[in-house]
Design an enzyme around this catalytic site. Structure first.
Site, PDB file in Angstrom:
ATOM      1  CE1 TYR A 147      49.829  46.835  49.410  1.00 33.23           C
ATOM      2  CE2 TYR A 147      51.070  45.133  50.540  1.00 33.23           C
ATOM      3  CZ  TYR A 147      50.740  45.800  49.383  1.00 33.23           C
ATOM      4  OH  TYR A 147      51.319  45.430  48.195  1.00 33.23           O
ATOM      5  CE  LYS A 217      40.194  53.610  37.876  1.00 30.97           C
ATOM      6  NZ  LYS A 217      40.521  53.562  36.433  1.00 30.97           N
ATOM      7  CG  ASP A 250      43.228  53.431  34.416  1.00 23.93           C
ATOM      8  OD1 ASP A 250      43.496  54.497  35.010  1.00 23.93           O
ATOM      9  OD2 ASP A 250      42.111  53.219  33.893  1.00 23.93           O
ATOM     10  CG  ASP A 274      52.927  46.097  45.332  1.00 25.35           C
ATOM     11  OD1 ASP A 274      54.145  45.835  45.395  1.00 25.35           O
ATOM     12  OD2 ASP A 274      52.049  45.236  45.140  1.00 25.35           O
TER      13      ASP A 274
END
Ligand code: IPM
Ligand code: MG
Length: 378
Positions: A147, A217, A250, A274
């Protein structure tokens, strides 16, 4: 805070925005009025209308209002991709290089509302619950990451040259014409990572939560997500009584769906937070139940996590519970914990009874009927 005399204790900026933002804020107001909170509610212009008419969806007068307020309630705003947004500007504003950026993202950055707090709780009796007993709290970093707004399309030649020099993997793109390349930067800072992880652990300590799960991640996005995970491990050392675990984003999506009871407090960088927060909201009734707070040290803006759903705008059809629970979060933030608890009890009891239900809950009650039913239980 407004002190003295007969002036109200709190000044709340009231920002319905557009689409169903107006509908759900009207319902939340029934609840706040029912509580007789000692507050003044000051309307602020924000949303698509002001982009089209003034070229700014978050006009300067609204920024000033926020500076003068203790907290804000925000509804929703329609947002469109850059070119579609430019096309809807008034003719005299076109071609001036105005670029649409989501006002909520701007408010988060402008006022350093670095915590996005998204509780997801399965209220008993809600037929929309994916499983009962879900009670998760997501802490999403709210100002950095993808962002950042640092983006290039096309990519400037200077930047491409520098990347060729500094980054080996950039060689994979060396033959792509620069106007066929786009770069969006994922930027995080140590301070940004530390303060969101700390907020998650502080919350866990205060509310006797057993575990904080770090979503990341780090195996692929090593610089930024790796830094986030390293800092989380450092911060954890000062909260020895709280368990910490971590997993790739994930994998979290699979496990969360399979075994939601294994999770408690979760913390993530902005974009992963988000995404995971929408998944978690769906598990407790969908976006009609997804409440959120954008919280900084001086100001906080509370909003339902859903969008503006233009097709339902003005129909007073959608579920206002997400917004009413966001108002409950605002009460907690203001230190009005008894009133906050009263709102939560009222929501629980209306959901449990199941007599008043909006369309998403399989009923036909309106947005305002739901608001009134909750207000009546206070
Ligand atoms: C949210 C929304 C926003 C975001 C949009 C409306 C810009 O999805 O609050 O989760 O991406 O943060
Ligand atoms: Mg979202």
């Amino acid at each position: 805070m407004v002190l003295g005399g007969s002036s109200p204790r709190y000044k709340i900026a009231w920002l319905p925005g557009d689409g169903i933002g107006v509908d759900v804020l009207d319902a939340a107001r029934l609840v706040l009025d029912g509580l007789k909170l000692n507050a003044e509610y000051a309307h602020g212009d924000i949303g698509w209308e002001f982009w089209c008419k003034e070229g700014d969806a978050l006009p300067a007068r609204t920024v000033q209002l926020l500076k003068d307020s203790d907290a804000a309630m925000f509804g929703a705003i329609t947002s469109k991709p850059v070119k579609a947004a430019e096309a809807e500007l008034m003719p005299e504003l076109k071609g001036k290089g105005l670029v649409y950026r989501s006002p909520i993202v701007r408010m988060r950055q402008m006022f350093d509302l670095y915590i996005c707090l998204r509780p997801c709780k399965a209220y008993a009796g809600n037929g929309l619950n994916y499983k009962n007993d879900i009670d998760l709290v997501i802490f999403r970093e709210n100002t950095e990451d993808l962002y950042s707004g640092v983006e290039f399309n096309p990519v400037p030649a200077e930047l491409a040259q520098l990347l060729t020099k500094l980054s080996k993997p950039f060689a994979a793109f060396k033959d792509v014409p620069l106007d066929e390349l786009a770069i969006s930067n994922k930027i995080v800072s140590r301070t940004g990572c530390r303060r969101i992880v700390q907020a998650a652990f502080d919350f866990a300590r205060k509310h006797h939560r057993r575990k904080v799960t770090v979503i990341h991640k780090a195996n692929v996005v090593r610089a930024t997500e790796g830094m986030f995970l390293d800092i989380a491990k450092e911060v954890h050392e000062t909260y020895p009584e709280i368990e910490m675990d971590d997993a790739n984003v994930d994998a979290i999506c699979m496990w969360l769906l399979k075994n939601p009871a294994n999770y408690d407090v979760m913390v993530a960088t902005n974009m992963f937070g988000d995404i995971v927060s929408d998944l978690a909201a769906q598990m407790v009734g969908g976006l009609g139940f997804g409440c959120s707070g954008n919280i900084g040290d001086k100001l906080a803006v509370f909003e339902p996590s859903h969008g503006s759903a233009p097709k339902y705008a003005g129909q007073y059809k959608v579920n206002p519970i997400a917004t009413i629970l966001s108002a409950k979060m605002m009460l907690d933030w203001l230190g009005e914990s008894e009133k906050a608890a009263a709102v939560e009890r009222a929501v629980s009891s209306v959901v449990l009874e199941g007599k008043v239900r909006t369309y998403d809950m399989g009923g036909s009650n309106s947005t305002l009927e739901m608001g009134a039913a909750i207000a009546a239980k206070l």
